[in-house]
Design a protein around this motif. Structure first.
Motif, PDB file in Angstrom:
ATOM      1  N   VAL A 199       9.287  13.509  -4.612  1.00 21.77           N
ATOM      2  CA  VAL A 199       8.361  12.700  -3.817  1.00 21.77           C
ATOM      3  C   VAL A 199       8.914  11.290  -3.627  1.00 21.77           C
ATOM      4  O   VAL A 199       9.365  10.650  -4.581  1.00 21.77           O
ATOM      5  CB  VAL A 199       6.979  12.631  -4.500  1.00 21.77           C
ATOM      6  CG1 VAL A 199       6.059  11.678  -3.741  1.00 21.77           C
ATOM      7  CG2 VAL A 199       6.359  14.007  -4.560  1.00 21.77           C
ATOM      8  N   GLY A 200       8.888  10.824  -2.392  1.00 17.84           N
ATOM      9  CA  GLY A 200       9.248   9.439  -2.101  1.00 17.84           C
ATOM     10  C   GLY A 200       8.025   8.684  -1.625  1.00 17.84           C
ATOM     11  O   GLY A 200       6.900   9.199  -1.672  1.00 17.84           O
ATOM     12  N   TRP A 205       0.831  -1.213   0.000  1.00 18.97           N
ATOM     13  CA  TRP A 205       0.000   0.000   0.000  1.00 18.97           C
ATOM     14  C   TRP A 205       0.862   1.259   0.000  1.00 18.97           C
ATOM     15  O   TRP A 205       0.608   2.192  -0.754  1.00 18.97           O
ATOM     16  CB  TRP A 205      -0.919  -0.018   1.223  1.00 18.97           C
ATOM     17  CG  TRP A 205      -1.727   1.226   1.385  1.00 18.97           C
ATOM     18  CD1 TRP A 205      -2.770   1.637   0.609  1.00 18.97           C
ATOM     19  CD2 TRP A 205      -1.552   2.239   2.384  1.00 18.97           C
ATOM     20  NE1 TRP A 205      -3.259   2.849   1.072  1.00 18.97           N
ATOM     21  CE2 TRP A 205      -2.532   3.230   2.156  1.00 18.97           C
ATOM     22  CE3 TRP A 205      -0.668   2.388   3.440  1.00 18.97           C
ATOM     23  CZ2 TRP A 205      -2.642   4.359   2.950  1.00 18.97           C
ATOM     24  CZ3 TRP A 205      -0.783   3.513   4.239  1.00 18.97           C
ATOM     25  CH2 TRP A 205      -1.755   4.487   3.993  1.00 18.97           C
ATOM     26  N   ILE A 206       1.909   1.279   0.844  1.00 18.60           N
ATOM     27  CA  ILE A 206       2.806   2.437   0.906  1.00 18.60           C
ATOM     28  C   ILE A 206       3.465   2.678  -0.456  1.00 18.60           C
ATOM     29  O   ILE A 206       3.546   3.811  -0.945  1.00 18.60           O
ATOM     30  CB  ILE A 206       3.883   2.227   1.994  1.00 18.60           C
ATOM     31  CG1 ILE A 206       3.269   2.382   3.386  1.00 18.60           C
ATOM     32  CG2 ILE A 206       5.057   3.180   1.823  1.00 18.60           C
ATOM     33  CD1 ILE A 206       2.829   3.782   3.729  1.00 18.60           C
ATOM     34  N   LYS A 207       3.930   1.611  -1.121  1.00 20.43           N
ATOM     35  CA  LYS A 207       4.566   1.758  -2.432  1.00 20.43           C
ATOM     36  C   LYS A 207       3.567   2.254  -3.464  1.00 20.43           C
ATOM     37  O   LYS A 207       3.884   3.110  -4.300  1.00 20.43           O
ATOM     38  CB  LYS A 207       5.174   0.435  -2.891  1.00 20.43           C
ATOM     39  CG  LYS A 207       5.910   0.555  -4.230  1.00 20.43           C
ATOM     40  CD  LYS A 207       6.512  -0.750  -4.667  1.00 20.43           C
ATOM     41  CE  LYS A 207       7.277  -0.584  -5.979  1.00 20.43           C
ATOM     42  NZ  LYS A 207       6.478   0.005  -7.063  1.00 20.43           N
ATOM     43  N   SER A 208       2.332   1.753  -3.409  1.00 26.44           N
ATOM     44  CA  SER A 208       1.315   2.194  -4.378  1.00 26.44           C
ATOM     45  C   SER A 208       0.998   3.674  -4.212  1.00 26.44           C
ATOM     46  O   SER A 208       0.781   4.393  -5.188  1.00 26.44           O
ATOM     47  CB  SER A 208       0.041   1.356  -4.235  1.00 26.44           C
ATOM     48  OG  SER A 208      -0.677   1.691  -3.052  1.00 26.44           O
ATOM     49  N   ARG A 209       1.007   4.155  -2.956  1.00 25.14           N
ATOM     50  CA  ARG A 209       0.753   5.581  -2.716  1.00 25.14           C
ATOM     51  C   ARG A 209       1.927   6.422  -3.228  1.00 25.14           C
ATOM     52  O   ARG A 209       1.729   7.509  -3.770  1.00 25.14           O
ATOM     53  CB  ARG A 209       0.538   5.847  -1.224  1.00 25.14           C
ATOM     54  CG  ARG A 209      -0.695   5.202  -0.628  1.00 25.14           C
ATOM     55  CD  ARG A 209      -1.978   5.649  -1.298  1.00 25.14           C
ATOM     56  NE  ARG A 209      -2.272   4.888  -2.500  1.00 25.14           N
ATOM     57  CZ  ARG A 209      -3.020   5.323  -3.512  1.00 25.14           C
ATOM     58  NH1 ARG A 209      -3.532   6.526  -3.491  1.00 25.14           N
ATOM     59  NH2 ARG A 209      -3.241   4.554  -4.558  1.00 25.14           N
ATOM     60  N   GLY A 210       3.148   5.916  -3.046  1.00 27.63           N
ATOM     61  CA  GLY A 210       4.313   6.622  -3.577  1.00 27.63           C
ATOM     62  C   GLY A 210       4.302   6.677  -5.090  1.00 27.63           C
ATOM     63  O   GLY A 210       4.586   7.719  -5.698  1.00 27.63           O
ATOM     64  N   ASP A 211       3.949   5.558  -5.742  1.00 30.15           N
ATOM     65  CA  ASP A 211       3.860   5.526  -7.209  1.00 30.15           C
ATOM     66  C   ASP A 211       2.793   6.488  -7.706  1.00 30.15           C
ATOM     67  O   ASP A 211       2.981   7.187  -8.716  1.00 30.15           O
ATOM     68  CB  ASP A 211       3.557   4.103  -7.695  1.00 30.15           C
ATOM     69  CG  ASP A 211       4.719   3.147  -7.462  1.00 30.15           C
ATOM     70  OD1 ASP A 211       5.852   3.634  -7.253  1.00 30.15           O
ATOM     71  OD2 ASP A 211       4.487   1.918  -7.488  1.00 30.15           O
ATOM     72  N   TYR A 212       1.666   6.520  -6.996  1.00 37.28           N
ATOM     73  CA  TYR A 212       0.581   7.425  -7.379  1.00 37.28           C
ATOM     74  C   TYR A 212       1.037   8.882  -7.269  1.00 37.28           C
ATOM     75  O   TYR A 212       0.782   9.697  -8.163  1.00 37.28           O
ATOM     76  CB  TYR A 212      -0.628   7.189  -6.476  1.00 37.28           C
ATOM     77  CG  TYR A 212      -1.805   8.084  -6.780  1.00 37.28           C
ATOM     78  CD1 TYR A 212      -2.701   7.774  -7.795  1.00 37.28           C
ATOM     79  CD2 TYR A 212      -2.028   9.240  -6.038  1.00 37.28           C
ATOM     80  CE1 TYR A 212      -3.790   8.588  -8.068  1.00 37.28           C
ATOM     81  CE2 TYR A 212      -3.102  10.063  -6.301  1.00 37.28           C
ATOM     82  CZ  TYR A 212      -3.981   9.733  -7.319  1.00 37.28           C
ATOM     83  OH  TYR A 212      -5.044  10.561  -7.581  1.00 37.28           O
ATOM     84  N   ARG A 233       4.141  10.047  -7.405  1.00 33.29           N
ATOM     85  CA  ARG A 233       5.151  10.337  -8.434  1.00 33.29           C
ATOM     86  C   ARG A 233       4.546  10.468  -9.824  1.00 33.29           C
ATOM     87  O   ARG A 233       5.063  11.205 -10.665  1.00 33.29           O
ATOM     88  CB  ARG A 233       6.238   9.262  -8.411  1.00 33.29           C
ATOM     89  CG  ARG A 233       7.192   9.400  -7.221  1.00 33.29           C
ATOM     90  CD  ARG A 233       8.305   8.371  -7.264  1.00 33.29           C
ATOM     91  NE  ARG A 233       7.812   7.033  -6.947  1.00 33.29           N
ATOM     92  CZ  ARG A 233       7.713   6.543  -5.720  1.00 33.29           C
ATOM     93  NH1 ARG A 233       8.063   7.289  -4.678  1.00 33.29           N
ATOM     94  NH2 ARG A 233       7.294   5.312  -5.518  1.00 33.29           N
ATOM     95  N   SER A 234       3.426   9.786 -10.066  1.00 31.70           N
ATOM     96  CA  SER A 234       2.768   9.914 -11.365  1.00 31.70           C
ATOM     97  C   SER A 234       2.151  11.292 -11.552  1.00 31.70           C
ATOM     98  O   SER A 234       1.910  11.733 -12.671  1.00 31.70           O
ATOM     99  CB  SER A 234       1.689   8.831 -11.533  1.00 31.70           C
ATOM    100  OG  SER A 234       0.567   9.100 -10.698  1.00 31.70           O
ATOM    101  N   HIS A 235       1.886  11.994 -10.440  1.00 27.85           N
ATOM    102  CA  HIS A 235       1.307  13.333 -10.504  1.00 27.85           C
ATOM    103  C   HIS A 235       2.342  14.427 -10.258  1.00 27.85           C
ATOM    104  O   HIS A 235       2.100  15.592 -10.574  1.00 27.85           O
ATOM    105  CB  HIS A 235       0.175  13.467  -9.481  1.00 27.85           C
ATOM    106  CG  HIS A 235      -1.056  12.721  -9.861  1.00 27.85           C
ATOM    107  ND1 HIS A 235      -1.177  11.351  -9.723  1.00 27.85           N
ATOM    108  CD2 HIS A 235      -2.224  13.138 -10.403  1.00 27.85           C
ATOM    109  CE1 HIS A 235      -2.358  10.968 -10.145  1.00 27.85           C
ATOM    110  NE2 HIS A 235      -3.018  12.029 -10.561  1.00 27.85           N
ATOM    111  N   LEU A 236       3.466  14.065  -9.657  1.00 25.17           N
ATOM    112  CA  LEU A 236       4.510  15.040  -9.353  1.00 25.17           C
ATOM    113  C   LEU A 236       5.857  14.345  -9.588  1.00 25.17           C
ATOM    114  O   LEU A 236       6.541  13.943  -8.658  1.00 25.17           O
ATOM    115  CB  LEU A 236       4.372  15.514  -7.895  1.00 25.17           C
ATOM    116  CG  LEU A 236       5.185  16.731  -7.460  1.00 25.17           C
ATOM    117  CD1 LEU A 236       4.808  17.965  -8.282  1.00 25.17           C
ATOM    118  CD2 LEU A 236       4.956  17.023  -5.976  1.00 25.17           C
TER     119      LEU A 236
END
Length: 202
Positions: free
Chosen positions: A190-191, A164-171, A173-176
């Motif tokens: 963003v990390g 979940w933490i990685k998915s939030r980070g990927d999300y 980074r996809s916007h910023l």
């Protein structure tokens, strides 16, 4: 008999309300002439949600909206979004902050009249209004804090938590995707978010 909701979410700003709408599934319009209220659901989860928009910003309006909810509905949990807070400098963009205590600095604040003081040459000058703070403290139920800690610390749940933490980070980074100006004017990127627990000063 009152209609039952698992969670009621009170939201102060239009932008925050629209963001909440994008994460839930719309079920029904329960609005009144005085307030916007939507029944919402979470995809693939049995959770009934009442999403309520404040008419204006502020603690007083939040209290009024909350009283309207509990007068009309049976609610398992109340959630207030959008508390502005003074957070420590180690919090980064995208981190998730949950509080063990909210300190409301303005709840019992008192404003006194302007006073005068004598200067070096005997001249008197106004010092302006003074604000005396007497904060109100609101504690988070310890059971809620323990439940949130278990998601992160219990070995059998840790893997799904990390996913979940990685998915939030990927999300994020996809916007910023690039660098941005962060704290103290430094360039940051963003990390993966860090979940932080502590007090918030409102």
């Amino acid at each position: 008999m009152k209609k039952r909701f698992d969670v009621a979410v009170v939201v102060p700003l239009d932008e925050e309300f629209e963001t909440a709408l994008s994460h839930f599934r719309f079920v029904a319009d329960l609005s009144t002439p005085q307030r916007v209220r939507f029944e919402m659901a979470v995809p693939e989860v049995e959770l009934s949600i009442l999403l309520v928009k404040q008419n204006v910003m502020g603690r007083t309006e939040c209290s009024i909206a909350t009283m309207d909810i509990v007068d009309e509905f049976d609610v398992g949990m109340l959630v207030c979004l959008g508390i502005a807070g003074g957070l420590s400098s180690d919090v980064s963009i995208g981190d998730i902050c949950r509080t063990g205590e909210i300190v409301d600095l303005l709840d019992n604040a008192k404003v006194t009249n302007a006073t005068t003081k004598k200067g070096a040459k005997g001249q008197r000058s106004a010092t302006g209004q003074q604000i005396a703070f007497s904060p109100t403290h609101y504690a988070t139920p310890v059971e809620l804090s323990v439940a949130l800690d278990l998601d992160r610390l219990l070995p059998e749940r840790r893997e799904s938590y990390d996913v979940w933490i990685k998915s939030r980070g990927d999300y994020a980074r996809s916007h910023l995707s690039g660098e941005f100006i962060g704290k103290d004017g430094k360039r940051e990127s963003v990390g993966n978010p860090v979940v932080r627990h502590g007090s918030i000063a409102c």
